[in-house]
Write a protein that holds these residues in place. Sequence first.
Motif, PDB file in Angstrom:
ATOM      1  N   LEU A  43      40.395  45.707  43.902  1.00 49.98           N
ATOM      2  CA  LEU A  43      41.329  44.956  43.918  1.00 49.98           C
ATOM      3  C   LEU A  43      41.462  44.045  42.830  1.00 49.98           C
ATOM      4  CD1 LEU A  43      40.823  43.875  47.662  1.00 49.98           C
ATOM      5  CD2 LEU A  43      42.693  44.880  46.770  1.00 49.98           C
ATOM      6  N   GLU A  44      42.652  44.084  42.112  1.00 45.91           N
ATOM      7  CA  GLU A  44      42.896  43.440  40.888  1.00 45.91           C
ATOM      8  C   GLU A  44      43.262  41.976  41.169  1.00 45.91           C
ATOM      9  OE1 GLU A  44      45.010  43.371  36.466  1.00 45.91           O
ATOM     10  OE2 GLU A  44      45.483  45.190  37.815  1.00 45.91           O
ATOM     11  N   ALA A  45      42.607  40.895  40.701  1.00 45.85           N
ATOM     12  CA  ALA A  45      42.934  39.549  41.062  1.00 45.85           C
ATOM     13  C   ALA A  45      44.111  39.147  40.047  1.00 45.85           C
ATOM     14  CB  ALA A  45      41.845  38.500  40.838  1.00 45.85           C
ATOM     15  N   LEU A  46      45.539  38.408  40.275  1.00 50.76           N
ATOM     16  CA  LEU A  46      46.290  38.422  39.746  1.00 50.76           C
ATOM     17  C   LEU A  46      46.914  36.867  40.071  1.00 50.76           C
ATOM     18  CD1 LEU A  46      48.366  41.699  40.190  1.00 50.76           C
ATOM     19  CD2 LEU A  46      47.288  40.926  38.316  1.00 50.76           C
ATOM     20  N   ALA A  47      47.421  36.154  38.967  1.00 50.86           N
ATOM     21  CA  ALA A  47      47.850  34.629  39.168  1.00 50.86           C
ATOM     22  C   ALA A  47      49.193  34.572  39.630  1.00 50.86           C
ATOM     23  CB  ALA A  47      47.535  33.760  37.903  1.00 50.86           C
ATOM     24  N   ARG A  48      49.340  33.670  40.779  1.00 51.52           N
ATOM     25  CA  ARG A  48      50.829  33.669  41.081  1.00 51.52           C
ATOM     26  C   ARG A  48      50.731  32.182  41.418  1.00 51.52           C
ATOM     27  NH1 ARG A  48      50.924  37.969  39.542  1.00 51.52           N
ATOM     28  NH2 ARG A  48      51.647  39.721  40.407  1.00 51.52           N
TER      29      ARG A  48
END
Length: 541
Positions: free
Chosen positions: A319-324
Amino acid sequence: MRAWLKWVLLKPLATEYRLLAYVISMQLIVLAMVAAIVWDAAGGVSALAHWEELLRTKGLPFLRTLAARPLQMTLWIAGVGTALVLAFSGFAYRELFIDLRQKRELRRRIVQESSRDALTGALNRAYFMDYFEYAIRTAMRDGDRLALFYLDLDRFEALNDALGYRAGDEVLRGVAGAWEGQKRDDDVLARVGSDEFALLVPHPGQELEVLNLANRLMASCRELDALSGRFELGACVGIVFFPEDGTSPDVLLRKAELAAKRAKRRGRHQVCFYRESVASGMSRPDRLRNELARAISRKEIYVAYQPIVEAESGRVTTLEALARWRHPEYGDVSPGEFLPLAEEARLMPILTRHILTEAVRDLAAWHALGLHVSLSVNVSAQDCQLYADLAEDLSAAVAAHRLSPGLVEVELTEQSLMEEGAEPLVRDLCAKGFRIALDDFGTGYASLAYLRRFQVSRIKIDRSYVARLFTNVYYERLLRAVMALARELGLAVTAEGVETEAQEAFLREIGVDRLQGFRYSAPVPMARVAEVAASLEGYAG
Protein backbone atom coordinates in the motif's frame (compact mmCIF):
# COMPACT_ATOMS: atom_id res chain seq x y z
CA MET A 1 64.12 17.21 32.86
CA ARG A 2 64.00 18.66 29.36
CA ALA A 3 60.25 18.12 29.12
CA TRP A 4 59.77 19.76 32.52
CA LEU A 5 61.78 22.83 31.51
CA LYS A 6 59.81 23.07 28.25
CA TRP A 7 56.53 22.98 30.19
CA VAL A 8 57.71 25.62 32.68
CA LEU A 9 59.02 27.98 30.01
CA LEU A 10 56.42 27.56 27.25
CA LYS A 11 53.20 26.63 29.05
CA PRO A 12 52.78 30.15 30.49
CA LEU A 13 52.81 31.46 26.91
CA ALA A 14 49.65 29.46 26.02
CA THR A 15 47.38 32.41 26.87
CA GLU A 16 47.90 36.04 27.69
CA TYR A 17 46.65 35.49 31.24
CA ARG A 18 49.24 32.79 31.97
CA LEU A 19 51.94 35.04 30.55
CA LEU A 20 50.76 37.85 32.79
CA ALA A 21 50.96 35.58 35.84
CA TYR A 22 54.41 34.43 34.76
CA VAL A 23 55.74 38.00 34.45
CA ILE A 24 54.30 39.02 37.79
CA SER A 25 55.80 35.98 39.55
CA MET A 26 59.22 36.60 37.98
CA GLN A 27 59.09 40.23 39.00
CA LEU A 28 58.23 39.29 42.57
CA ILE A 29 61.14 36.85 42.68
CA VAL A 30 63.63 39.45 41.41
CA LEU A 31 62.32 42.10 43.79
CA ALA A 32 62.64 39.62 46.66
CA MET A 33 66.27 39.02 45.68
CA VAL A 34 66.97 42.74 45.56
CA ALA A 35 65.28 43.20 48.92
CA ALA A 36 67.48 40.45 50.38
CA ILE A 37 70.59 42.18 49.07
CA VAL A 38 69.51 45.53 50.53
CA TRP A 39 68.64 43.86 53.81
CA ASP A 40 72.04 42.16 53.89
CA ALA A 41 73.79 45.46 53.13
CA ALA A 42 71.84 47.25 55.82
CA GLY A 43 72.64 44.49 58.35
CA GLY A 44 76.39 44.49 57.64
CA VAL A 45 78.91 43.57 54.98
CA SER A 46 80.32 40.42 56.49
CA ALA A 47 78.60 38.22 53.87
CA LEU A 48 80.41 40.14 51.09
CA ALA A 49 83.90 40.07 52.63
CA HIS A 50 85.20 37.46 50.24
CA TRP A 51 84.00 39.33 47.13
CA GLU A 52 85.21 42.65 48.48
CA GLU A 53 88.75 41.26 48.92
CA LEU A 54 88.76 40.04 45.33
CA LEU A 55 87.51 43.37 44.03
CA ARG A 56 90.12 45.32 46.00
CA THR A 57 93.01 43.24 44.72
CA LYS A 58 92.00 42.23 41.19
CA GLY A 59 89.03 44.37 40.16
CA LEU A 60 88.87 47.38 37.87
CA PRO A 61 89.49 50.85 39.37
CA PHE A 62 85.76 51.60 39.36
CA LEU A 63 85.00 48.34 41.12
CA ARG A 64 87.85 48.82 43.61
CA THR A 65 86.34 52.21 44.51
CA LEU A 66 82.93 50.63 45.10
CA ALA A 67 84.49 47.79 47.04
CA ALA A 68 85.92 50.33 49.45
CA ARG A 69 82.30 51.37 50.14
CA PRO A 70 80.31 48.11 50.37
CA LEU A 71 76.99 49.72 51.15
CA GLN A 72 77.17 52.03 48.14
CA MET A 73 78.14 49.09 45.93
CA THR A 74 75.19 47.05 47.14
CA LEU A 75 72.75 49.91 46.62
CA TRP A 76 74.14 50.57 43.13
CA ILE A 77 73.68 46.93 42.13
CA ALA A 78 70.18 46.90 43.61
CA GLY A 79 69.28 50.13 41.79
CA VAL A 80 70.50 48.92 38.41
CA GLY A 81 68.71 45.57 38.89
CA THR A 82 65.51 47.23 39.95
CA ALA A 83 65.62 49.61 36.95
CA LEU A 84 66.11 46.69 34.58
CA VAL A 85 63.26 44.72 36.18
CA LEU A 86 60.93 47.72 36.05
CA ALA A 87 61.84 48.42 32.42
CA PHE A 88 61.25 44.81 31.43
CA SER A 89 58.02 44.69 33.42
CA GLY A 90 56.75 47.92 31.87
CA PHE A 91 57.42 46.63 28.37
CA ALA A 92 55.79 43.28 29.18
CA TYR A 93 52.72 44.91 30.72
CA ARG A 94 52.37 47.22 27.73
CA GLU A 95 52.46 44.35 25.24
CA LEU A 96 50.08 42.28 27.32
CA PHE A 97 47.50 45.03 27.69
CA ILE A 98 47.72 45.89 23.98
CA ASP A 99 47.17 42.23 23.13
CA LEU A 100 44.25 41.95 25.54
CA ARG A 101 42.62 45.08 24.12
CA GLN A 102 43.02 43.84 20.56
CA LYS A 103 41.50 40.46 21.42
CA ARG A 104 38.59 42.07 23.23
CA GLU A 105 37.97 44.26 20.21
CA LEU A 106 38.17 41.24 17.91
CA ARG A 107 35.67 39.31 20.03
CA ARG A 108 33.34 42.31 20.05
CA ARG A 109 33.55 42.60 16.25
CA ILE A 110 32.91 38.87 15.78
CA VAL A 111 29.80 39.04 17.98
CA GLN A 112 28.59 42.16 16.20
CA GLU A 113 29.16 40.78 12.71
CA SER A 114 27.37 37.53 13.57
CA SER A 115 24.28 39.38 14.81
CA ARG A 116 24.20 42.56 12.71
CA ASP A 117 23.48 43.36 9.10
CA ALA A 118 26.73 44.67 7.63
CA LEU A 119 25.04 47.39 5.55
CA THR A 120 22.48 48.93 7.90
CA GLY A 121 23.69 47.94 11.36
CA ALA A 122 20.27 46.49 12.21
CA LEU A 123 19.98 42.92 13.46
CA ASN A 124 20.22 40.27 10.76
CA ARG A 125 17.39 37.82 10.08
CA ALA A 126 18.92 34.78 11.81
CA TYR A 127 19.70 36.60 15.05
CA PHE A 128 16.32 38.36 14.99
CA MET A 129 14.43 35.06 14.69
CA ASP A 130 16.35 33.66 17.68
CA TYR A 131 15.54 36.79 19.68
CA PHE A 132 11.91 36.67 18.53
CA GLU A 133 11.59 33.11 19.83
CA TYR A 134 13.05 34.17 23.18
CA ALA A 135 10.65 37.15 23.32
CA ILE A 136 7.68 34.85 22.66
CA ARG A 137 8.71 32.52 25.49
CA THR A 138 9.05 35.50 27.82
CA ALA A 139 5.67 36.90 26.74
CA MET A 140 4.05 33.49 27.30
CA ARG A 141 5.50 33.33 30.81
CA ASP A 142 4.40 36.88 31.67
CA GLY A 143 1.03 36.80 29.89
CA ASP A 144 2.12 39.71 27.69
CA ARG A 145 1.45 40.69 24.08
CA LEU A 146 3.87 41.43 21.24
CA ALA A 147 3.41 43.34 18.00
CA LEU A 148 5.42 42.59 14.88
CA PHE A 149 5.78 45.17 12.11
CA TYR A 150 6.82 44.06 8.63
CA LEU A 151 8.11 47.13 6.78
CA ASP A 152 8.39 46.87 3.01
CA LEU A 153 9.89 49.76 1.04
CA ASP A 154 7.99 50.94 -2.04
CA ARG A 155 9.69 51.31 -5.42
CA PHE A 156 13.09 50.32 -4.08
CA GLU A 157 13.92 48.20 -7.13
CA ALA A 158 13.12 51.17 -9.35
CA LEU A 159 15.49 53.27 -7.23
CA ASN A 160 18.29 50.74 -7.75
CA ASP A 161 17.64 50.71 -11.50
CA ALA A 162 17.54 54.49 -11.74
CA LEU A 163 20.35 55.53 -9.41
CA GLY A 164 22.45 52.41 -8.94
CA TYR A 165 23.14 50.07 -6.07
CA ARG A 166 25.36 52.54 -4.24
CA ALA A 167 22.46 54.96 -3.94
CA GLY A 168 20.22 52.10 -2.89
CA ASP A 169 22.65 51.13 -0.13
CA GLU A 170 22.75 54.75 1.03
CA VAL A 171 18.96 54.89 1.20
CA LEU A 172 18.79 51.61 3.16
CA ARG A 173 21.28 52.96 5.70
CA GLY A 174 19.30 56.19 5.98
CA VAL A 175 15.96 54.41 6.37
CA ALA A 176 17.38 52.08 9.06
CA GLY A 177 18.80 55.07 10.90
CA ALA A 178 15.50 56.94 10.70
CA TRP A 179 13.54 53.96 12.02
CA GLU A 180 16.07 53.41 14.82
CA GLY A 181 15.36 56.99 15.87
CA GLN A 182 11.59 56.46 15.91
CA LYS A 183 11.41 53.17 17.82
CA ARG A 184 11.43 52.83 21.59
CA ASP A 185 14.43 51.51 23.50
CA ASP A 186 12.80 48.10 24.00
CA ASP A 187 11.82 47.70 20.34
CA VAL A 188 14.07 45.59 18.11
CA LEU A 189 14.69 46.42 14.44
CA ALA A 190 16.06 43.86 11.97
CA ARG A 191 16.67 43.66 8.25
CA VAL A 192 14.94 40.48 7.02
CA GLY A 193 15.19 40.94 3.24
CA SER A 194 16.77 43.09 0.57
CA ASP A 195 14.43 46.01 1.27
CA GLU A 196 12.30 44.52 4.05
CA PHE A 197 12.63 45.20 7.77
CA ALA A 198 10.92 43.80 10.85
CA LEU A 199 10.26 45.64 14.09
CA LEU A 200 9.39 43.70 17.24
CA VAL A 201 7.41 45.78 19.73
CA PRO A 202 6.95 44.39 23.28
CA HIS A 203 4.09 45.79 25.41
CA PRO A 204 2.45 47.34 22.32
CA GLY A 205 -0.59 48.81 24.09
CA GLN A 206 -3.80 49.53 22.20
CA GLU A 207 -4.07 49.23 18.43
CA LEU A 208 -4.29 53.02 18.11
CA GLU A 209 -0.83 53.34 19.70
CA VAL A 210 0.52 50.70 17.34
CA LEU A 211 -1.00 52.52 14.38
CA ASN A 212 0.55 55.82 15.50
CA LEU A 213 3.98 54.18 15.65
CA ALA A 214 3.50 52.76 12.14
CA ASN A 215 2.56 56.19 10.84
CA ARG A 216 5.64 57.73 12.46
CA LEU A 217 7.86 55.13 10.81
CA MET A 218 6.36 55.82 7.39
CA ALA A 219 6.57 59.59 7.92
CA SER A 220 10.26 59.39 8.86
CA CYS A 221 10.89 57.46 5.67
CA ARG A 222 9.14 60.14 3.59
CA GLU A 223 10.97 62.96 5.37
CA LEU A 224 14.29 61.30 4.68
CA ASP A 225 13.46 61.02 1.01
CA ALA A 226 12.36 64.64 0.87
CA LEU A 227 15.72 65.75 2.24
CA SER A 228 17.63 63.74 -0.39
CA GLY A 229 15.54 65.23 -3.15
CA ARG A 230 16.55 62.49 -5.56
CA PHE A 231 13.87 59.88 -5.53
CA GLU A 232 10.46 59.58 -3.94
CA LEU A 233 10.23 56.50 -1.75
CA GLY A 234 7.78 55.13 0.77
CA ALA A 235 6.94 52.11 2.88
CA CYS A 236 4.00 49.87 3.66
CA VAL A 237 3.53 48.17 7.00
CA GLY A 238 1.92 44.85 7.89
CA ILE A 239 1.19 44.24 11.58
CA VAL A 240 0.45 41.06 13.55
CA PHE A 241 0.01 40.41 17.26
CA PHE A 242 1.15 37.63 19.55
CA PRO A 243 -0.76 35.57 20.65
CA GLU A 244 -3.88 36.55 18.67
CA ASP A 245 -2.39 35.90 15.20
CA GLY A 246 0.03 33.09 16.00
CA THR A 247 2.41 31.66 18.55
CA SER A 248 5.57 30.86 16.55
CA PRO A 249 8.10 33.25 14.98
CA ASP A 250 7.84 31.75 11.49
CA VAL A 251 4.04 31.91 11.40
CA LEU A 252 3.90 35.46 12.74
CA LEU A 253 6.57 36.71 10.34
CA ARG A 254 4.79 35.07 7.41
CA LYS A 255 1.45 36.61 8.39
CA ALA A 256 3.04 40.02 8.85
CA GLU A 257 4.56 39.71 5.37
CA LEU A 258 1.16 38.79 3.91
CA ALA A 259 -0.39 41.79 5.65
CA ALA A 260 2.35 44.03 4.19
CA LYS A 261 1.63 42.69 0.70
CA ARG A 262 -2.05 43.41 1.23
CA ALA A 263 -1.15 46.96 2.30
CA LYS A 264 1.04 47.36 -0.79
CA ARG A 265 -1.84 46.35 -3.06
CA ARG A 266 -3.91 49.17 -1.56
CA GLY A 267 -1.35 51.78 -2.55
CA ARG A 268 1.63 53.60 -1.08
CA HIS A 269 2.16 54.50 2.59
CA GLN A 270 -0.47 52.00 3.79
CA VAL A 271 -0.82 50.08 7.05
CA CYS A 272 -2.64 46.76 7.29
CA PHE A 273 -3.37 44.62 10.34
CA TYR A 274 -3.54 40.87 9.79
CA ARG A 275 -7.15 39.81 10.15
CA GLU A 276 -9.38 37.13 8.71
CA SER A 277 -10.43 39.77 6.20
CA VAL A 278 -6.84 39.78 4.95
CA ALA A 279 -6.94 36.02 4.55
CA SER A 280 -10.24 36.18 2.70
CA GLY A 281 -8.76 38.68 0.27
CA MET A 282 -5.82 36.40 -0.59
CA SER A 283 -5.56 34.37 -3.72
CA ARG A 284 -6.22 30.64 -3.28
CA PRO A 285 -2.50 29.67 -3.50
CA ASP A 286 -1.56 32.33 -0.92
CA ARG A 287 -4.27 31.17 1.44
CA LEU A 288 -3.38 27.50 1.06
CA ARG A 289 0.29 28.28 1.65
CA ASN A 290 -0.58 30.31 4.72
CA GLU A 291 -2.85 27.59 6.18
CA LEU A 292 -0.70 24.57 5.33
CA ALA A 293 1.21 24.37 8.62
CA ARG A 294 -2.01 24.69 10.59
CA ALA A 295 -3.65 22.02 8.42
CA ILE A 296 -0.93 19.53 9.39
CA SER A 297 -1.36 20.18 13.11
CA ARG A 298 -5.17 20.03 12.83
CA LYS A 299 -5.05 16.70 10.98
CA GLU A 300 -6.78 18.18 7.93
CA ILE A 301 -4.02 16.45 5.97
CA TYR A 302 -4.55 12.72 6.15
CA VAL A 303 -3.07 9.58 4.57
CA ALA A 304 -4.76 7.76 1.70
CA TYR A 305 -3.53 4.41 0.42
CA GLN A 306 -3.37 3.08 -3.14
CA PRO A 307 -3.04 -0.70 -3.45
CA ILE A 308 -0.18 -2.25 -5.41
CA VAL A 309 -1.08 -5.73 -6.65
CA GLU A 310 0.92 -8.76 -7.65
CA ALA A 311 0.72 -9.07 -11.43
CA GLU A 312 0.12 -12.84 -11.52
CA SER A 313 -2.32 -13.28 -8.66
CA GLY A 314 -3.90 -9.85 -8.29
CA ARG A 315 -3.30 -10.02 -4.54
CA VAL A 316 -2.62 -6.75 -2.73
CA THR A 317 1.00 -6.86 -1.58
CA THR A 318 1.82 -3.23 -0.86
CA LEU A 319 0.00 0.00 0.00
CA GLU A 320 1.49 3.32 -1.06
CA ALA A 321 0.92 6.11 1.48
CA LEU A 322 -0.20 9.36 -0.17
CA ALA A 323 -0.89 12.76 1.40
CA ARG A 324 -4.39 14.24 0.97
CA TRP A 325 -5.83 17.54 2.22
CA ARG A 326 -9.49 18.00 3.10
CA HIS A 327 -9.79 21.78 3.42
CA PRO A 328 -12.73 23.00 5.57
CA GLU A 329 -13.76 25.49 2.86
CA TYR A 330 -12.28 24.27 -0.43
CA GLY A 331 -12.93 20.57 0.16
CA ASP A 332 -10.41 18.07 -1.21
CA VAL A 333 -7.28 19.88 -2.41
CA SER A 334 -5.24 18.08 -5.06
CA PRO A 335 -1.71 16.99 -4.05
CA GLY A 336 -0.52 18.56 -7.28
CA GLU A 337 -1.69 21.88 -5.85
CA PHE A 338 -0.57 21.79 -2.23
CA LEU A 339 2.66 19.75 -2.42
CA PRO A 340 4.48 22.44 -4.48
CA LEU A 341 3.28 25.01 -1.93
CA ALA A 342 4.66 22.83 0.88
CA GLU A 343 8.02 22.71 -0.90
CA GLU A 344 7.98 26.47 -1.42
CA ALA A 345 7.24 27.03 2.28
CA ARG A 346 9.91 24.41 3.21
CA LEU A 347 7.30 22.37 5.06
CA MET A 348 7.98 19.03 3.36
CA PRO A 349 9.92 17.56 6.33
CA ILE A 350 7.02 18.33 8.68
CA LEU A 351 4.53 16.87 6.20
CA THR A 352 6.68 13.77 5.62
CA ARG A 353 7.08 13.15 9.37
CA HIS A 354 3.28 13.32 9.76
CA ILE A 355 2.70 10.89 6.88
CA LEU A 356 5.33 8.41 8.09
CA THR A 357 3.96 8.36 11.62
CA GLU A 358 0.37 7.81 10.48
CA ALA A 359 1.26 5.21 7.84
CA VAL A 360 3.38 3.04 10.14
CA ARG A 361 0.63 3.11 12.77
CA ASP A 362 -1.92 2.02 10.14
CA LEU A 363 0.42 -0.74 8.93
CA ALA A 364 0.57 -2.15 12.44
CA ALA A 365 -3.24 -2.04 12.65
CA TRP A 366 -3.61 -4.02 9.38
CA HIS A 367 -1.18 -6.67 10.55
CA ALA A 368 -3.13 -6.98 13.78
CA LEU A 369 -6.26 -7.60 11.67
CA GLY A 370 -4.49 -10.27 9.60
CA LEU A 371 -3.90 -8.14 6.48
CA HIS A 372 -0.21 -8.84 5.89
CA VAL A 373 0.92 -6.16 3.46
CA SER A 374 4.00 -3.96 3.15
CA LEU A 375 4.12 -0.18 3.05
CA SER A 376 5.52 2.23 0.47
CA VAL A 377 6.28 5.83 1.51
CA ASN A 378 7.56 8.78 -0.53
CA VAL A 379 10.55 10.96 0.33
CA SER A 380 11.02 14.28 -1.47
CA ALA A 381 14.17 16.07 -2.58
CA GLN A 382 13.60 18.65 0.16
CA ASP A 383 13.47 15.87 2.75
CA CYS A 384 16.95 14.78 1.63
CA GLN A 385 18.17 18.31 2.25
CA LEU A 386 16.38 19.26 5.46
CA TYR A 387 15.01 16.16 7.22
CA ALA A 388 18.21 14.98 8.90
CA ASP A 389 16.41 12.63 11.33
CA LEU A 390 14.24 10.89 8.75
CA ALA A 391 15.90 7.47 9.06
CA GLU A 392 15.92 7.65 12.87
CA ASP A 393 12.26 8.74 13.04
CA LEU A 394 11.13 6.01 10.65
CA SER A 395 13.16 3.38 12.50
CA ALA A 396 11.74 4.51 15.85
CA ALA A 397 8.16 4.37 14.50
CA VAL A 398 8.66 0.84 13.15
CA ALA A 399 10.27 -0.33 16.40
CA ALA A 400 7.48 1.21 18.50
CA HIS A 401 4.92 -0.96 16.67
CA ARG A 402 7.18 -4.04 16.63
CA LEU A 403 7.29 -4.21 12.84
CA SER A 404 10.14 -5.36 10.63
CA PRO A 405 11.93 -2.55 8.72
CA GLY A 406 11.79 -4.81 5.65
CA LEU A 407 8.04 -4.16 5.48
CA VAL A 408 8.68 -0.51 4.56
CA GLU A 409 9.84 0.58 1.10
CA VAL A 410 11.07 4.16 0.73
CA GLU A 411 10.45 5.71 -2.69
CA LEU A 412 12.80 8.42 -3.97
CA THR A 413 12.73 10.10 -7.36
CA GLU A 414 15.78 10.52 -9.55
CA GLN A 415 15.79 14.22 -8.64
CA SER A 416 15.86 13.31 -4.94
CA LEU A 417 18.86 11.02 -5.42
CA MET A 418 20.82 13.89 -6.97
CA GLU A 419 20.52 15.99 -3.79
CA GLU A 420 23.61 16.31 -1.60
CA GLY A 421 22.01 14.69 1.43
CA ALA A 422 20.52 11.71 -0.46
CA GLU A 423 23.50 9.36 -0.25
CA PRO A 424 23.95 9.39 3.56
CA LEU A 425 20.17 9.15 3.98
CA VAL A 426 19.87 6.10 1.72
CA ARG A 427 22.91 4.51 3.31
CA ASP A 428 21.36 4.98 6.76
CA LEU A 429 17.98 3.62 5.62
CA CYS A 430 19.58 0.52 4.09
CA ALA A 431 21.68 -0.05 7.22
CA LYS A 432 18.48 -0.01 9.28
CA GLY A 433 16.86 -2.63 7.02
CA PHE A 434 14.51 -0.51 4.87
CA ARG A 435 14.15 -1.14 1.13
CA ILE A 436 14.76 1.54 -1.52
CA ALA A 437 12.65 2.05 -4.67
CA LEU A 438 13.37 4.47 -7.52
CA ASP A 439 10.10 6.27 -8.29
CA ASP A 440 9.09 7.81 -11.66
CA PHE A 441 11.88 5.89 -13.37
CA GLY A 442 12.91 7.40 -16.70
CA THR A 443 11.65 10.95 -16.08
CA GLY A 444 14.78 12.41 -14.42
CA TYR A 445 18.43 12.83 -15.27
CA ALA A 446 20.10 10.40 -12.91
CA SER A 447 22.72 8.04 -14.31
CA LEU A 448 22.14 4.28 -14.31
CA ALA A 449 25.09 4.14 -11.92
CA TYR A 450 22.71 5.50 -9.27
CA LEU A 451 20.90 2.14 -9.24
CA ARG A 452 24.00 0.42 -7.87
CA ARG A 453 25.31 3.34 -5.83
CA PHE A 454 22.06 3.75 -3.87
CA GLN A 455 21.28 0.05 -3.40
CA VAL A 456 17.95 0.34 -5.24
CA SER A 457 15.95 -2.89 -5.07
CA ARG A 458 12.92 -1.82 -7.14
CA ILE A 459 12.15 0.62 -9.95
CA LYS A 460 8.72 2.11 -10.61
CA ILE A 461 7.94 2.81 -14.27
CA ASP A 462 6.41 6.26 -14.53
CA ARG A 463 2.73 6.48 -15.45
CA SER A 464 3.53 8.62 -18.50
CA TYR A 465 5.16 5.62 -20.24
CA VAL A 466 2.23 3.34 -19.43
CA ALA A 467 -0.27 5.94 -20.69
CA ARG A 468 1.53 6.16 -24.05
CA LEU A 469 1.45 2.43 -24.67
CA PHE A 470 -0.14 1.53 -28.02
CA THR A 471 0.09 5.16 -29.18
CA ASN A 472 3.62 4.66 -30.48
CA VAL A 473 5.65 1.48 -30.89
CA TYR A 474 8.62 3.35 -29.38
CA TYR A 475 7.10 3.10 -25.88
CA GLU A 476 6.48 -0.63 -26.19
CA ARG A 477 10.13 -1.12 -27.16
CA LEU A 478 11.26 1.21 -24.40
CA LEU A 479 9.38 -0.74 -21.72
CA ARG A 480 10.76 -4.03 -23.02
CA ALA A 481 14.26 -2.50 -22.79
CA VAL A 482 13.59 -1.34 -19.23
CA MET A 483 12.53 -4.84 -18.26
CA ALA A 484 15.62 -6.36 -19.86
CA LEU A 485 17.79 -3.92 -17.90
CA ALA A 486 15.94 -4.71 -14.67
CA ARG A 487 16.42 -8.47 -15.16
CA GLU A 488 20.15 -8.01 -15.79
CA LEU A 489 20.51 -5.89 -12.64
CA GLY A 490 18.25 -8.09 -10.50
CA LEU A 491 15.70 -5.33 -9.88
CA ALA A 492 11.99 -5.79 -9.19
CA VAL A 493 9.63 -3.61 -11.27
CA THR A 494 6.33 -1.87 -10.53
CA ALA A 495 4.31 -0.14 -13.25
CA GLU A 496 2.25 2.90 -12.22
CA GLY A 497 -0.83 4.31 -13.88
CA VAL A 498 -2.39 1.06 -15.08
CA GLU A 499 -5.94 1.81 -16.19
CA THR A 500 -6.91 -0.61 -18.98
CA GLU A 501 -6.98 -4.33 -19.53
CA ALA A 502 -4.69 -4.00 -22.56
CA GLN A 503 -2.04 -2.15 -20.53
CA GLU A 504 -2.25 -4.79 -17.81
CA ALA A 505 -1.88 -7.67 -20.30
CA PHE A 506 1.17 -6.10 -21.97
CA LEU A 507 2.90 -5.39 -18.66
CA ARG A 508 2.33 -8.94 -17.50
CA GLU A 509 3.69 -10.25 -20.78
CA ILE A 510 7.00 -8.37 -20.47
CA GLY A 511 7.48 -9.53 -16.88
CA VAL A 512 6.42 -6.61 -14.64
CA ASP A 513 5.80 -8.19 -11.23
CA ARG A 514 3.62 -5.50 -9.60
CA LEU A 515 0.93 -3.19 -10.94
CA GLN A 516 -0.60 -0.01 -9.58
CA GLY A 517 -3.34 2.21 -10.91
CA PHE A 518 -7.02 3.06 -11.09
CA ARG A 519 -7.74 -0.31 -12.74
CA TYR A 520 -7.42 -1.77 -9.26
CA SER A 521 -8.28 1.12 -6.96
CA ALA A 522 -7.98 4.83 -6.46
CA PRO A 523 -6.30 5.96 -3.22
CA VAL A 524 -8.68 5.27 -0.32
CA PRO A 525 -8.75 6.19 3.38
CA MET A 526 -7.40 3.75 5.93
CA ALA A 527 -10.90 2.57 6.90
CA ARG A 528 -11.55 1.24 3.37
CA VAL A 529 -8.25 -0.53 2.77
CA ALA A 530 -9.35 -3.92 4.11
CA GLU A 531 -12.52 -3.78 2.00
CA VAL A 532 -10.58 -2.96 -1.19
CA ALA A 533 -7.97 -5.65 -0.46
CA ALA A 534 -10.73 -8.22 0.01
CA SER A 535 -12.38 -7.26 -3.28
CA LEU A 536 -9.07 -7.71 -5.12
CA GLU A 537 -8.20 -11.01 -3.44
CA GLY A 538 -7.54 -13.58 -6.13
CA TYR A 539 -8.07 -10.99 -8.90
CA ALA A 540 -6.12 -11.95 -11.99
CA GLY A 541 -7.57 -9.73 -14.66
